[in-house]
Structures are given as structure tokens and as C-alpha cells.
Design a protein around this motif. Structure first.
Motif, PDB file in Angstrom:
ATOM      1  N   GLU A  74       2.464   5.005   6.179  1.00  0.00           N
ATOM      2  CA  GLU A  74       4.152   4.844   6.044  1.00  0.00           C
ATOM      3  C   GLU A  74       4.372   5.161   4.841  1.00  0.00           C
ATOM      4  OE1 GLU A  74       7.511   1.275   6.236  1.00  0.00           O
ATOM      5  OE2 GLU A  74       5.579   0.904   6.973  1.00  0.00           O
ATOM      6  N   LEU A  75       3.715   5.050   3.555  1.00  0.00           N
ATOM      7  CA  LEU A  75       3.979   5.601   2.222  1.00  0.00           C
ATOM      8  C   LEU A  75       4.119   7.212   2.191  1.00  0.00           C
ATOM      9  CD1 LEU A  75       2.008   3.308  -0.143  1.00  0.00           C
ATOM     10  CD2 LEU A  75       4.341   3.053   0.220  1.00  0.00           C
ATOM     11  N   ARG A  76       3.287   7.860   2.998  1.00  0.00           N
ATOM     12  CA  ARG A  76       3.007   9.312   3.001  1.00  0.00           C
ATOM     13  C   ARG A  76       4.437   9.764   4.009  1.00  0.00           C
ATOM     14  NH1 ARG A  76      -1.530   8.729   5.784  1.00  0.00           N
ATOM     15  NH2 ARG A  76      -3.156   8.602   4.191  1.00  0.00           N
ATOM     16  N   GLN A  77       5.149   8.808   4.922  1.00  0.00           N
ATOM     17  CA  GLN A  77       6.535   9.197   5.563  1.00  0.00           C
ATOM     18  C   GLN A  77       7.298   9.018   4.600  1.00  0.00           C
ATOM     19  OE1 GLN A  77       6.200   6.347   8.976  1.00  0.00           O
ATOM     20  NE2 GLN A  77       5.048   8.023  10.196  1.00  0.00           N
ATOM     21  N   TRP A  78       7.479   8.120   3.806  1.00  0.00           N
ATOM     22  CA  TRP A  78       8.730   7.792   2.894  1.00  0.00           C
ATOM     23  C   TRP A  78       8.525   9.116   1.547  1.00  0.00           C
ATOM     24  CZ3 TRP A  78      12.636   5.354   4.250  1.00  0.00           C
ATOM     25  CH2 TRP A  78      12.430   4.265   5.183  1.00  0.00           C
ATOM     26  N   ALA A  79       7.409   9.100   1.375  1.00  0.00           N
ATOM     27  CA  ALA A  79       7.220  10.293   0.321  1.00  0.00           C
ATOM     28  C   ALA A  79       7.526  11.698   0.726  1.00  0.00           C
ATOM     29  CB  ALA A  79       5.763  10.151  -0.346  1.00  0.00           C
ATOM     30  N   ALA A  80       7.353  11.898   1.922  1.00  0.00           N
ATOM     31  CA  ALA A  80       7.852  13.157   2.546  1.00  0.00           C
ATOM     32  C   ALA A  80       9.287  13.352   2.850  1.00  0.00           C
ATOM     33  CB  ALA A  80       6.924  13.374   4.110  1.00  0.00           C
ATOM     34  N   ALA A 104       7.954   6.086  -3.550  1.00  0.00           N
ATOM     35  CA  ALA A 104       6.685   6.166  -2.389  1.00  0.00           C
ATOM     36  C   ALA A 104       5.714   6.949  -2.766  1.00  0.00           C
ATOM     37  CB  ALA A 104       7.220   6.400  -0.932  1.00  0.00           C
ATOM     38  N   ALA A 105       6.121   8.007  -3.370  1.00  0.00           N
ATOM     39  CA  ALA A 105       5.022   8.937  -3.728  1.00  0.00           C
ATOM     40  C   ALA A 105       4.020   8.368  -4.886  1.00  0.00           C
ATOM     41  CB  ALA A 105       5.693  10.326  -4.189  1.00  0.00           C
ATOM     42  N   ASP A 106       4.748   7.715  -5.740  1.00  0.00           N
ATOM     43  CA  ASP A 106       4.128   7.029  -7.096  1.00  0.00           C
ATOM     44  C   ASP A 106       3.100   6.070  -6.414  1.00  0.00           C
ATOM     45  OD1 ASP A 106       5.239   8.552  -8.699  1.00  0.00           O
ATOM     46  OD2 ASP A 106       6.810   7.233  -9.454  1.00  0.00           O
ATOM     47  N   LEU A 107       3.541   5.216  -5.468  1.00  0.00           N
ATOM     48  CA  LEU A 107       2.879   3.972  -4.982  1.00  0.00           C
ATOM     49  C   LEU A 107       1.605   4.607  -4.089  1.00  0.00           C
ATOM     50  CD1 LEU A 107       5.495   1.594  -4.003  1.00  0.00           C
ATOM     51  CD2 LEU A 107       3.931   1.467  -5.721  1.00  0.00           C
ATOM     52  N   LEU A 108       1.951   5.801  -3.430  1.00  0.00           N
ATOM     53  CA  LEU A 108       0.831   6.491  -2.631  1.00  0.00           C
ATOM     54  C   LEU A 108      -0.250   7.021  -3.562  1.00  0.00           C
ATOM     55  CD1 LEU A 108      -0.297   7.217  -0.114  1.00  0.00           C
ATOM     56  CD2 LEU A 108       1.016   9.350   0.021  1.00  0.00           C
TER      57      LEU A 108
END
Length: 86
Positions: free
Chosen positions: A36-42, A48-52
């Protein structure tokens, strides 16, 4: 205080509610949900990218950090370099 309803948050996020997006990202991070973090980052969320990156670092997930670094994430590149130098 009650837990937020993910479906209600998704509906609000779909309507453009940035607070709902932030809550969904935070919930995904708390669950350790890299997909899900990947989806938000994308979708363009720097949070989301930072949390990923943070999640991948905690898991010492070199593949995820490499994927992020190849995508231009300088933090992921730095963390990966540090992990691989150990």
C-alpha cells in the motif's frame, strides 16, 4: 477514541481529502503494508515514499531499497549504500 474506518477513509481519499490520504498512509505504515505504501508513493506521496524507505530499512530489505534508489529516491540510495558497506 475509535479506530478510523479504512473504507470511509478510502472513500474520502477518492474525493480528494488529503487528511484521509495522510491517515491511510499512516495506517499502512503502522501495519507494515509495503504494497500500500508503494501505491501511495507511486501516486506521488513523498510521505509514503519516506515511510516505505523507513520500513525497508527496518526490515533490511535491500531489494526494496534498491528498487527505490533506482527510481531516484536518494534517501533509499544512501541507506542501501550504508547497509551494504557493513
Amino acid at each position: 477514541m475509535t479506530d478510523p474506518d479504512p473504507e470511509a477513509l478510502r472513500a474520502a481519499a477518492a474525493r480528494g481529502d488529503s487528511d484521509a490520504v495522510d491517515q491511510l498512509i499512516e495506517l499502512a505504515a503502522e501495519r507494515g503494508d509495503a504494497a500500500e505504501l508503494r501505491q501511495w508513493a507511486a501516486g506521488g506521496s513523498p510521505d509514503a515514499a519516506d515511510l516505505l524507505v523507513e520500513l525497508a530499512t527496518e526490515r533490511e530489505d535491500h531489494d526494496e531499497l534498491r528498487r527505490l534508489a533506482l527510481g531516484g529516491d536518494t534517501t533509499a540510495a544512501e541507506v542501501l549504500a550504508e547497509l551494504e558497506s557493513d
